[in-house]
Design a protein around this motif. Structure first.
Motif, short mmCIF file in Angstrom:
data_model
loop_
_atom_site.label_atom_id
_atom_site.label_comp_id
_atom_site.label_asym_id
_atom_site.label_seq_id
_atom_site.Cartn_x
_atom_site.Cartn_y
_atom_site.Cartn_z
N GLY A 1 0.62 -1.22 0.07
CA GLY A 1 0.21 -0.25 0.07
C GLY A 1 0.98 1.28 -0.26
O GLY A 1 0.33 2.49 -0.12
N ASP A 2 1.76 1.12 0.13
CA ASP A 2 3.22 2.35 0.28
C ASP A 2 3.47 2.70 -1.21
O ASP A 2 3.59 2.03 -1.71
N GLN A 3 2.94 3.71 -1.38
CA GLN A 3 2.90 4.52 -2.30
C GLN A 3 4.42 5.72 -2.07
O GLN A 3 3.73 6.73 -1.65
N PRO A 4 5.58 5.35 -2.79
CA PRO A 4 6.99 6.31 -2.29
C PRO A 4 6.95 7.59 -2.75
O PRO A 4 6.11 7.75 -4.57
N ALA A 5 6.51 8.68 -2.30
CA ALA A 5 6.78 9.81 -2.55
C ALA A 5 8.29 10.03 -3.04
O ALA A 5 9.17 9.54 -3.37
N THR A 6 8.36 11.38 -4.17
CA THR A 6 9.64 12.22 -3.82
C THR A 6 9.65 12.94 -3.68
O THR A 6 9.21 14.23 -2.38
N LEU A 7 10.99 13.08 -3.61
CA LEU A 7 11.78 14.68 -2.86
C LEU A 7 11.26 15.65 -3.49
O LEU A 7 11.49 16.71 -4.65
N PRO A 8 10.68 16.40 -2.29
CA PRO A 8 9.96 18.10 -2.49
C PRO A 8 11.59 19.14 -3.39
O PRO A 8 12.25 18.67 -1.91
N VAL A 9 11.13 19.62 -3.93
CA VAL A 9 12.20 20.72 -3.94
C VAL A 9 12.30 22.18 -4.29
O VAL A 9 12.29 23.62 -3.79
N ARG A 10 11.07 22.23 -5.08
CA ARG A 10 10.15 23.76 -5.64
C ARG A 10 9.43 24.53 -4.17
O ARG A 10 8.84 24.11 -3.92
N ARG A 11 10.07 25.41 -4.40
CA ARG A 11 9.25 26.30 -3.57
C ARG A 11 8.14 27.27 -4.07
O ARG A 11 8.14 27.21 -5.18
N ASP A 12 7.17 27.29 -3.20
CA ASP A 12 6.47 28.49 -3.73
C ASP A 12 6.86 29.81 -3.97
O ASP A 12 7.32 30.44 -3.34
N PRO A 13 6.70 30.03 -4.97
CA PRO A 13 6.87 31.59 -6.09
C PRO A 13 5.90 32.66 -4.54
O PRO A 13 4.95 32.02 -3.80
N GLY A 14 7.15 33.67 -4.76
CA GLY A 14 6.99 34.53 -3.18
C GLY A 14 7.19 34.16 -1.67
O GLY A 14 7.23 34.80 -1.09
N CYS A 15 7.56 32.63 -1.85
CA CYS A 15 7.80 32.10 -0.86
C CYS A 15 9.39 31.40 -0.21
O CYS A 15 9.97 30.56 -0.14
N PRO A 16 10.15 32.11 -0.27
CA PRO A 16 12.03 32.01 -0.73
C PRO A 16 12.27 30.72 0.51
O PRO A 16 13.15 30.77 0.67
N PHE A 17 11.63 31.47 1.99
CA PHE A 17 12.50 31.12 2.42
C PHE A 17 11.34 29.58 3.61
O PHE A 17 12.33 29.24 4.13
N ALA A 18 10.37 29.84 3.09
CA ALA A 18 9.38 28.65 3.59
C ALA A 18 9.85 27.17 2.87
O ALA A 18 10.81 26.82 1.55
#
Length: 408
Positions: A10-27
Motif C-alpha cells: 500500500g505504500d506509494q513512495p513520494a519524490t523529494l520536494p525541492v521547488r518552493r512556492d513563488p513568493g515564499c523563498p524562505f519557507a
C-alpha cells in the motif's frame, strides 16, 4: 497505526520536494511540510529507483542522527541524490583516506579527534579579531565602490573564503579558482562528470599546497596536521574543509540578509539591540536551513524500527531539514521569524551526533560579526530589485541566493 513493514504494497513512495512556492523563498517546499504534518517518516523514491525514507519530524531526525545502526558510508547505501556523492575515488567505492564526512566510527573518530584539536572554542575566539578585520575590510571596499552592489560577490562570499584561506593556509589570490570549482561541485544541475572534474581540479591544487606545507610548515591548520597524516589524507581533509568552510557560511550571510530585509520589524529590533545578535544567528539558521536536500543521508546497517516503521537493512534515509527545523512539536510558531526565540539553538542545521558540524563555532563567529557589522555600516541597506527577482539556489546542495542586489 500503519503496518510497520516498510515493503507493504500500500505504500506509494513520494519524490523529494525541492521547488518552493513563488513568493515564499524562505519557507520549505509546501509538500515537505505536508509530509511532516501527516507522516513524518514516509517512503521516498530516489532517482536511481531505490525506495527509501524521508524524515521530516524533529525527534525522529535526532534519533536517526545519533543511532549507530545507521551509516553515512556511500558504499553501503544507494545515492540519495544524483551526483551528491561526488568525492575522491568516485561515487561508489568506500570513502578515500581523510574523507571523514563519509566515514563511521572508529575511522571517523580518528580524524575527528585530530581536527577537533584544531577547531577548539579557544582557537576560534583567538581568530575573532582577524575575522572582524576581514569583515570590515570587505565593507570598506563595498562602501568605496558605492551602490548598488551584489552582496554575494562583494561581501558574503569573500568573507568566509578569506577566513577559511587563513585557517588552512590557502593563498586567497587563488580564491576565484576554488570558488568556481566549488559552485560546480554543489550545483545539482552539474553533470557527474563536470562535478568530478571540478573536484579533481581542486584536489590537484590542494595536493600541491600540501606538498609545500610539508616542505615549509607555517602557522595554519594543514601545517599543524602534517605530523599525524599523510599527503592523501591532508589533501582530502583540506577538500572537505575548503568546500564546506566557505560555501555554507557565504550562503547564510547572503540569505540571512535577504530574510532580514524582508522582515523589517525583526531587522529594526536587531539594529536596536546588539545583545540580540547571538540568538538572531541561531534563529536565522533554524528558519532558513540552507542544507535543504537532506545532507549526505544515512542507510540502515540492519533492520531498525523507528517511529513505528521498519527501515530495512540497506534502505537509505534522508532528512528534510527545512521541515524538521519548523516542527511545531519542537518550536512554537515555527513559520515565524522571531530573532529573540530562546530555543532557536536547538535547531539541527549543524546536524546532530558524531557528525555534527566541526566548524560550527567558526561559522557562528563569522555570522555574528558579519550581520552586525553590515547593518551598522549600511543603516539604509535595502534590496535594489524586487524580491521576486532575486535568483534562488534551489538546484544547489546548499540553498541560498545566486545574487543579492542591494543599495543604500
Amino acid at each position: 497505526m500503519r503496518d510497520n513493514v516498510s515493503t507493504q504494497s500500500g505504500d506509494q513512495p513520494a519524490t523529494l520536494p525541492v521547488r518552493r512556492d513563488p513568493g515564499c523563498p524562505f519557507a520549505p517546499p509546501p509538500e515537505l511540510e505536508r509530509h511532516r504534518a501527516t507522516e513524518p517518516l514516509t517512503r521516498l523514491a530516489f532517482p536511481d529507483g531505490h525506495v527509501g525514507w524521508l524524515v521530516t519530524g524533529y525527534e525522529l531526525a535526532r534519533t536517526i542522527l545519533s543511532d549507530p545502526r545507521f551509516t553515512v558510508r556511500p558504499d553501503l547505501r544507494h545515492p540519495a541524490l544524483p551526483r551528491a556523492n561526488v568525492r575522491p575515488g568516485g561515487v561508489t567505492g568506500p570513502p578515500a583516506p581523510g574523507w571523514f564526512a563519509n566515514m563511521d566510527p572508529p575511522e571517523h573518530t580518528r580524524y575527528r579527534r585530530l581536527l577537533t584539536g584544531q577547531f577548539t572554542v579557544r582557537r576560534m575566539r583567538l581568530l575573532e579579531p582577524r575575522i572582524a578585520e576581514i569583515i570590515h575590510e570587505r565593507l570598506d571596499a563595498m562602501a568605496t565602490a558605492g551602490p548598488p552592489a551584489d552582496l554575494v560577490q562583494a561581501f558574503a562570499l569573500p568573507v568566509p573564503s578569506l577566513v577559511i584561506c587563513e585557517l588552512l593556509g590557502v593563498p586567497y589570490a587563488d580564491h576565484a579558482f576554488f570558488e568556481e570549482q566549488t559552485v560546480t561541485i554543489v550545483d545539482m544541475d552539474s553533470t557527474e562528470a563536470q562535478a568530478m572534474t571540478a573536484l579533481e581540479n581542486l584536489a590537484g591544487y590542494l595536493r600541491d599546497l600540501v606538498a609545500r606545507k610539508r616542505a615549509e610548515p607555517a602557522d595554519d591548520l594543514l601545517s599543524g596536521l602534517i605530523g599525524d597524516l599523510d599527503d592523501e589524507e591532508l589533501t582530502n581533509i583540506a577538500l572537505v574543509l575548503l568546500v564546506a568552510g566557505h560555501e555554507t557560511t557565504a550562503n547564510m550571510l547572503a540569505l540571512g540578509t535577504f530574510a532580514l530585509l524582508r522582515h523589517p520589524r525583526q531587522l529594526a529590533a536587531l539594529r536596536a539591540d546588539d545583545s540580540l545578535t547571538g540568538t538572531a544567528v541561531e534563529e536565522l539558521m533554524r528558519y532558513l536551513t540552507i542544507i535543504h536536500l537532506g545532507g549526505p543521508g544515512r542507510a540502515a546497517l540492519r533492520d531498525v524500527e523507528v517511529g513505528g516503521r521498519l527501515i530495512r537493512e540497506g534502505e537509505t534515509v534522508i532528512l528534510g531539514l527545512p521541515a524538521i527545523n519548523r516542527d511545531p512539536e519542537r518550536f512554537a510558531d515555527p513559520g515565524v521569524l522571531r530573532l529573540d526565540r530562546v530555543d532557536a539553538g536547538h535547531h539541527l542545521a549543524f546536524g546532530h551526533g558524531v557528525h555534527q558540524c566541526l566548524g560550527q563555532q567558526l561559522a557562528r563567529i563569522e555570522l555574528r560579526i558579519g550581520y552586525r557589522a553590515l547593518l551598522e555600516r549600511f543603516p539604509a541597506l535595502r534590496l535594489a530589485v524586487p524580491p521576486e527577482e532575486v535568483p534562488l539556489r534551489e538546484s544547489a546542495l546548499v540553498y541560498g541566493v545566486w545574487r543579492l542586489p542591494v543599495t543604500w
